[in-house]
Write a protein that holds these residues in place. Structure first.
Motif, PDB file in Angstrom:
ATOM      1  N   GLU A  42      13.765 -15.337  -1.907  1.00 29.05           N
ATOM      2  CA  GLU A  42      13.226 -15.208  -3.127  1.00 29.05           C
ATOM      3  C   GLU A  42      14.512 -14.439  -3.950  1.00 29.05           C
ATOM      4  OE1 GLU A  42      10.442 -15.934  -4.724  1.00 29.05           O
ATOM      5  OE2 GLU A  42       9.944 -17.192  -2.799  1.00 29.05           O
ATOM      6  N   GLY A  43      15.672 -14.182  -3.454  1.00 29.96           N
ATOM      7  CA  GLY A  43      16.597 -13.275  -4.061  1.00 29.96           C
ATOM      8  C   GLY A  43      16.396 -11.925  -4.427  1.00 29.96           C
ATOM      9  N   ILE A  44      15.557 -11.394  -3.402  1.00 27.77           N
ATOM     10  CA  ILE A  44      15.093  -9.870  -3.596  1.00 27.77           C
ATOM     11  C   ILE A  44      16.119  -9.067  -2.650  1.00 27.77           C
ATOM     12  CG2 ILE A  44      13.206  -8.262  -3.411  1.00 27.77           C
ATOM     13  CD1 ILE A  44      11.041 -10.882  -3.767  1.00 27.77           C
ATOM     14  N   LYS A  45      16.625  -8.128  -3.226  1.00 29.24           N
ATOM     15  CA  LYS A  45      17.339  -7.154  -2.395  1.00 29.24           C
ATOM     16  C   LYS A  45      16.625  -6.030  -2.085  1.00 29.24           C
ATOM     17  CE  LYS A  45      21.734  -8.901  -4.242  1.00 29.24           C
ATOM     18  NZ  LYS A  45      23.232  -8.796  -4.240  1.00 29.24           N
ATOM     19  N   ALA A  46      16.711  -5.509  -0.911  1.00 27.14           N
ATOM     20  CA  ALA A  46      16.096  -4.325  -0.287  1.00 27.14           C
ATOM     21  C   ALA A  46      17.061  -3.625   0.455  1.00 27.14           C
ATOM     22  CB  ALA A  46      14.813  -4.967   0.487  1.00 27.14           C
ATOM     23  N   ASN A  47      16.638  -2.189   0.609  1.00 26.95           N
ATOM     24  CA  ASN A  47      17.282  -1.454   1.534  1.00 26.95           C
ATOM     25  C   ASN A  47      16.256  -1.349   2.991  1.00 26.95           C
ATOM     26  OD1 ASN A  47      19.478  -0.613  -0.137  1.00 26.95           O
ATOM     27  ND2 ASN A  47      17.543   0.662  -1.113  1.00 26.95           N
ATOM     28  N   TYR A  48      17.068  -1.398   4.114  1.00 32.59           N
ATOM     29  CA  TYR A  48      16.127  -1.427   5.415  1.00 32.59           C
ATOM     30  C   TYR A  48      16.999  -0.247   6.106  1.00 32.59           C
ATOM     31  CZ  TYR A  48      14.574  -5.991   4.165  1.00 32.59           C
ATOM     32  OH  TYR A  48      14.004  -7.347   3.788  1.00 32.59           O
ATOM     33  N   PRO A  49      16.211   0.726   6.490  1.00 31.18           N
ATOM     34  CA  PRO A  49      16.452   1.915   7.205  1.00 31.18           C
ATOM     35  C   PRO A  49      16.869   1.563   8.567  1.00 31.18           C
ATOM     36  CG  PRO A  49      14.057   1.701   6.940  1.00 31.18           C
ATOM     37  CD  PRO A  49      14.569   0.615   6.341  1.00 31.18           C
ATOM     38  N   THR A  50      17.862   2.460   8.850  1.00 29.53           N
ATOM     39  CA  THR A  50      18.574   2.297  10.298  1.00 29.53           C
ATOM     40  C   THR A  50      18.234   3.807  11.195  1.00 29.53           C
ATOM     41  OG1 THR A  50      20.477   3.481   9.504  1.00 29.53           O
ATOM     42  CG2 THR A  50      20.123   1.073   9.304  1.00 29.53           C
ATOM     43  N   ALA A  57      16.483   6.374  13.355  1.00 28.55           N
ATOM     44  CA  ALA A  57      15.066   6.622  13.737  1.00 28.55           C
ATOM     45  C   ALA A  57      13.926   5.889  12.823  1.00 28.55           C
ATOM     46  CB  ALA A  57      15.041   8.194  13.765  1.00 28.55           C
ATOM     47  N   ASN A  58      14.441   5.833  11.561  1.00 23.15           N
ATOM     48  CA  ASN A  58      13.440   5.089  10.666  1.00 23.15           C
ATOM     49  C   ASN A  58      13.562   3.693  10.680  1.00 23.15           C
ATOM     50  OD1 ASN A  58      12.860   7.786   9.917  1.00 23.15           O
ATOM     51  ND2 ASN A  58      14.040   7.474   8.172  1.00 23.15           N
ATOM     52  N   GLU A  59      14.343   2.847  11.475  1.00 22.20           N
ATOM     53  CA  GLU A  59      14.466   1.481  11.623  1.00 22.20           C
ATOM     54  C   GLU A  59      12.967   0.893  11.694  1.00 22.20           C
ATOM     55  OE1 GLU A  59      16.504  -2.242  14.212  1.00 22.20           O
ATOM     56  OE2 GLU A  59      16.661  -0.052  14.955  1.00 22.20           O
ATOM     57  N   LEU A  60      12.789  -0.070  11.066  1.00 25.01           N
ATOM     58  CA  LEU A  60      11.626  -0.763  11.094  1.00 25.01           C
ATOM     59  C   LEU A  60      11.532  -1.856  12.223  1.00 25.01           C
ATOM     60  CD1 LEU A  60      11.365  -1.811   7.368  1.00 25.01           C
ATOM     61  CD2 LEU A  60      10.062   0.040   8.239  1.00 25.01           C
ATOM     62  N   LYS A  61      10.454  -1.616  12.869  1.00 27.25           N
ATOM     63  CA  LYS A  61      10.306  -2.616  14.116  1.00 27.25           C
ATOM     64  C   LYS A  61       9.031  -3.541  13.931  1.00 27.25           C
ATOM     65  CE  LYS A  61      12.067   1.281  17.042  1.00 27.25           C
ATOM     66  NZ  LYS A  61      12.506   1.938  15.928  1.00 27.25           N
ATOM     67  N   THR A  62       8.185  -3.415  13.045  1.00 29.86           N
ATOM     68  CA  THR A  62       6.877  -4.067  12.950  1.00 29.86           C
ATOM     69  C   THR A  62       6.567  -4.358  11.504  1.00 29.86           C
ATOM     70  OG1 THR A  62       5.205  -2.472  13.307  1.00 29.86           O
ATOM     71  CG2 THR A  62       5.982  -3.892  15.333  1.00 29.86           C
ATOM     72  N   LEU A  63       5.702  -5.164  11.255  1.00 31.51           N
ATOM     73  CA  LEU A  63       5.189  -5.435   9.956  1.00 31.51           C
ATOM     74  C   LEU A  63       3.752  -5.581   9.936  1.00 31.51           C
ATOM     75  CD1 LEU A  63       5.655  -6.306   6.792  1.00 31.51           C
ATOM     76  CD2 LEU A  63       5.441  -8.594   7.373  1.00 31.51           C
ATOM     77  N   ASN A  64       2.972  -4.804   9.171  1.00 35.94           N
ATOM     78  CA  ASN A  64       1.602  -4.906   8.930  1.00 35.94           C
ATOM     79  C   ASN A  64       0.970  -5.384   7.526  1.00 35.94           C
ATOM     80  OD1 ASN A  64      -1.152  -4.439   9.535  1.00 35.94           O
ATOM     81  ND2 ASN A  64      -1.102  -2.170   8.922  1.00 35.94           N
ATOM     82  N   VAL A  65       0.816  -6.589   7.457  1.00 34.92           N
ATOM     83  CA  VAL A  65       0.044  -6.876   6.204  1.00 34.92           C
ATOM     84  C   VAL A  65      -1.515  -7.094   6.356  1.00 34.92           C
ATOM     85  CG1 VAL A  65       0.214  -8.813   4.512  1.00 34.92           C
ATOM     86  CG2 VAL A  65       2.172  -8.353   5.744  1.00 34.92           C
ATOM     87  N   PHE A  66      -2.204  -6.560   5.424  1.00 36.14           N
ATOM     88  CA  PHE A  66      -3.581  -6.672   5.477  1.00 36.14           C
ATOM     89  C   PHE A  66      -4.195  -6.767   4.029  1.00 36.14           C
ATOM     90  CE2 PHE A  66      -2.981  -2.292   4.597  1.00 36.14           C
ATOM     91  CZ  PHE A  66      -4.074  -1.764   3.709  1.00 36.14           C
ATOM     92  N   ARG A  67      -5.103  -7.524   3.989  1.00 40.58           N
ATOM     93  CA  ARG A  67      -5.788  -7.677   2.606  1.00 40.58           C
ATOM     94  C   ARG A  67      -6.873  -6.689   2.258  1.00 40.58           C
ATOM     95  NH1 ARG A  67      -5.895 -11.487  -0.926  1.00 40.58           N
ATOM     96  NH2 ARG A  67      -4.939 -12.968   0.522  1.00 40.58           N
ATOM     97  N   ALA A  68      -6.918  -5.956   1.280  1.00 38.28           N
ATOM     98  CA  ALA A  68      -7.871  -5.169   1.048  1.00 38.28           C
ATOM     99  C   ALA A  68      -8.963  -5.740   0.717  1.00 38.28           C
ATOM    100  CB  ALA A  68      -7.343  -4.082  -0.310  1.00 38.28           C
ATOM    101  N   ASP A  69      -9.993  -5.023   0.759  1.00 41.78           N
ATOM    102  CA  ASP A  69     -11.516  -5.551   0.386  1.00 41.78           C
ATOM    103  C   ASP A  69     -12.132  -4.760  -0.751  1.00 41.78           C
ATOM    104  OD1 ASP A  69     -14.297  -5.604   0.541  1.00 41.78           O
ATOM    105  OD2 ASP A  69     -13.781  -7.008   2.274  1.00 41.78           O
ATOM    106  N   SER A  70     -12.611  -5.228  -1.898  1.00 44.14           N
ATOM    107  CA  SER A  70     -13.169  -4.554  -2.877  1.00 44.14           C
ATOM    108  C   SER A  70     -14.118  -3.891  -2.311  1.00 44.14           C
ATOM    109  CB  SER A  70     -13.500  -5.596  -4.137  1.00 44.14           C
ATOM    110  OG  SER A  70     -14.618  -6.538  -3.744  1.00 44.14           O
ATOM    111  N   SER A  71     -14.865  -3.793  -1.601  1.00 43.42           N
ATOM    112  CA  SER A  71     -16.171  -3.226  -1.055  1.00 43.42           C
ATOM    113  C   SER A  71     -15.649  -1.932   0.135  1.00 43.42           C
ATOM    114  CB  SER A  71     -17.134  -4.172  -0.338  1.00 43.42           C
ATOM    115  OG  SER A  71     -16.606  -4.666   0.884  1.00 43.42           O
TER     116      SER A  71
END
Length: 130
Positions: A46-54, A56-70
């Motif tokens: 998408e051409g999105i630039k981001a900073n990734y920590p290194t 002790a703060n290095e990212l190891k997993t991703l958690n995507v969840f959908r909020a629920d209005s209730s």
């Protein structure tokens, strides 16, 4: 701020593109990534630039969840991140992304940075991404 604190962050100038990607995931226009590698690839595609920590703060997993209005989701920040942010704010002031400056065509007037920090955390927690 993300570079100094060694945290994940979207580079200035790319917040709108990232926000649109989140909207596309929420609407089912694009498939959310299944893992961190796919997330990084989608941002790159998408051409999105981001900073990734290194280190002790290095990212190891991703958690995507959908909020629920209730359901009320309360996302608590990691204690070490909270402490680091507060220390940074005391030393350097409150740093906000450039798009806030652009939107209001001025520097923010923040009387009490710690009160502002608490308000932003509270707003973020309850806003449910909207």
């Amino acid at each position: 701020m993300t570079d100094v604190l060694n945290r994940f962050g979207i580079d200035d100038g790319y917040h709108a593109k990232f926000g649109q990607l989140i909207k596309d995931w929420a609407r089912g226009i694009k498939q959310p990534p299944a893992d961190l590698k796919a997330f990084k690839q989608q941002l790159e595609d998408e051409g999105i630039k981001a900073n990734y920590p290194t280190g002790a703060n290095e990212l190891k997993t991703l958690n995507v969840f959908r909020a629920d209005s209730s359901r009320l989701d309360i996302r608590l920040p990691p204690t070490d991140f909270l402490d680091d942010s507060e220390s940074f704010i005391v030393k350097h002031g409150y740093v906000i992304p450039k798009f806030y400056h652009d939107a209001f065509d001025s520097e923010p007037n923040i009387d009490d940075v710690m009160v502002f920090h608490a308000a932003r955390i509270g707003d973020y927690t309850l806003a449910n991404c909207t």
